[in-house]
Design a protein around this motif. Sequence first.
Motif, PDB file in Angstrom:
ATOM      1  N   GLY A   1       0.652  -1.307  -0.043  1.00 51.56           N
ATOM      2  CA  GLY A   1       0.023  -0.040   0.015  1.00 51.56           C
ATOM      3  C   GLY A   1       0.779   1.412   0.098  1.00 51.56           C
ATOM      4  N   GLY A   2       2.184   1.191   0.059  1.00 47.63           N
ATOM      5  CA  GLY A   2       3.042   2.415  -0.241  1.00 47.63           C
ATOM      6  C   GLY A   2       3.514   2.926   1.209  1.00 47.63           C
ATOM      7  N   ALA A   3       3.160   2.219   2.156  1.00 46.20           N
ATOM      8  CA  ALA A   3       3.395   2.702   3.387  1.00 46.20           C
ATOM      9  C   ALA A   3       4.836   3.469   3.596  1.00 46.20           C
ATOM     10  N   ALA A   4       5.788   2.904   2.924  1.00 42.71           N
ATOM     11  CA  ALA A   4       7.145   3.372   2.918  1.00 42.71           C
ATOM     12  C   ALA A   4       7.183   4.678   2.109  1.00 42.71           C
ATOM     13  N   LEU A   5       6.360   4.921   1.483  1.00 40.59           N
ATOM     14  CA  LEU A   5       6.319   6.386   0.449  1.00 40.59           C
ATOM     15  C   LEU A   5       5.454   7.247   1.227  1.00 40.59           C
ATOM     16  N   ARG A   6       5.021   7.091   2.549  1.00 36.83           N
ATOM     17  CA  ARG A   6       4.289   7.961   3.171  1.00 36.83           C
ATOM     18  C   ARG A   6       5.216   8.375   4.358  1.00 36.83           C
ATOM     19  N   THR A   7       6.628   8.290   4.110  1.00 32.36           N
ATOM     20  CA  THR A   7       7.500   8.801   5.155  1.00 32.36           C
ATOM     21  C   THR A   7       8.496   9.622   4.475  1.00 32.36           C
ATOM     22  N   SER A   8       9.011  10.488   5.125  1.00 36.99           N
ATOM     23  CA  SER A   8      10.068  11.276   4.494  1.00 36.99           C
ATOM     24  C   SER A   8      11.390  10.515   3.931  1.00 36.99           C
ATOM     25  N   VAL A   9      11.650   9.712   4.744  1.00 42.76           N
ATOM     26  CA  VAL A   9      12.879   8.683   4.404  1.00 42.76           C
ATOM     27  C   VAL A   9      12.592   7.987   3.251  1.00 42.76           C
ATOM     28  N   GLY A  10      11.429   7.385   3.037  1.00 46.26           N
ATOM     29  CA  GLY A  10      10.995   6.693   1.805  1.00 46.26           C
ATOM     30  C   GLY A  10      11.072   7.658   0.706  1.00 46.26           C
ATOM     31  N   GLN A  11      10.451   8.711   0.828  1.00 43.95           N
ATOM     32  CA  GLN A  11      10.476   9.528  -0.373  1.00 43.95           C
ATOM     33  C   GLN A  11      11.982  10.076  -0.744  1.00 43.95           C
ATOM     34  N   ASN A  12      12.885  10.206   0.299  1.00 45.32           N
ATOM     35  CA  ASN A  12      14.200  10.472   0.008  1.00 45.32           C
ATOM     36  C   ASN A  12      14.810   9.556  -0.862  1.00 45.32           C
ATOM     37  N   VAL A  13      14.460   8.025  -0.340  1.00 44.65           N
ATOM     38  CA  VAL A  13      14.978   6.828  -1.092  1.00 44.65           C
ATOM     39  C   VAL A  13      14.595   6.967  -2.566  1.00 44.65           C
TER      40      VAL A  13
END
Length: 90
Positions: free
Chosen positions: A46-58
Amino acid sequence: MTRDNSFTGAGPAGRDAALRAARGAAIEAMRAGRPAEALARLAADGGAALRTSVGQNVRGDIFLKAGKSHEALKAFDAAIRLAPSAPEAH
């Protein structure tokens, strides 16, 4: 049938571990030259990692390494919006 609760039902510690694992798998795929797989790893569950700033940086790093600077900039901007006071988002 069992359900994977890596993000939804494992409590805060389990969710944090699952997020770290997703980001780690994405970074590993990026380093191996597999940007499509890296992006898919971030979008999994569900894109949980993309709902974090670190995930967006990655995500931004993945796009940058793939030569997609416009998409990278959008991801880095999203990281800042998600955590404006976090130094790692800048």
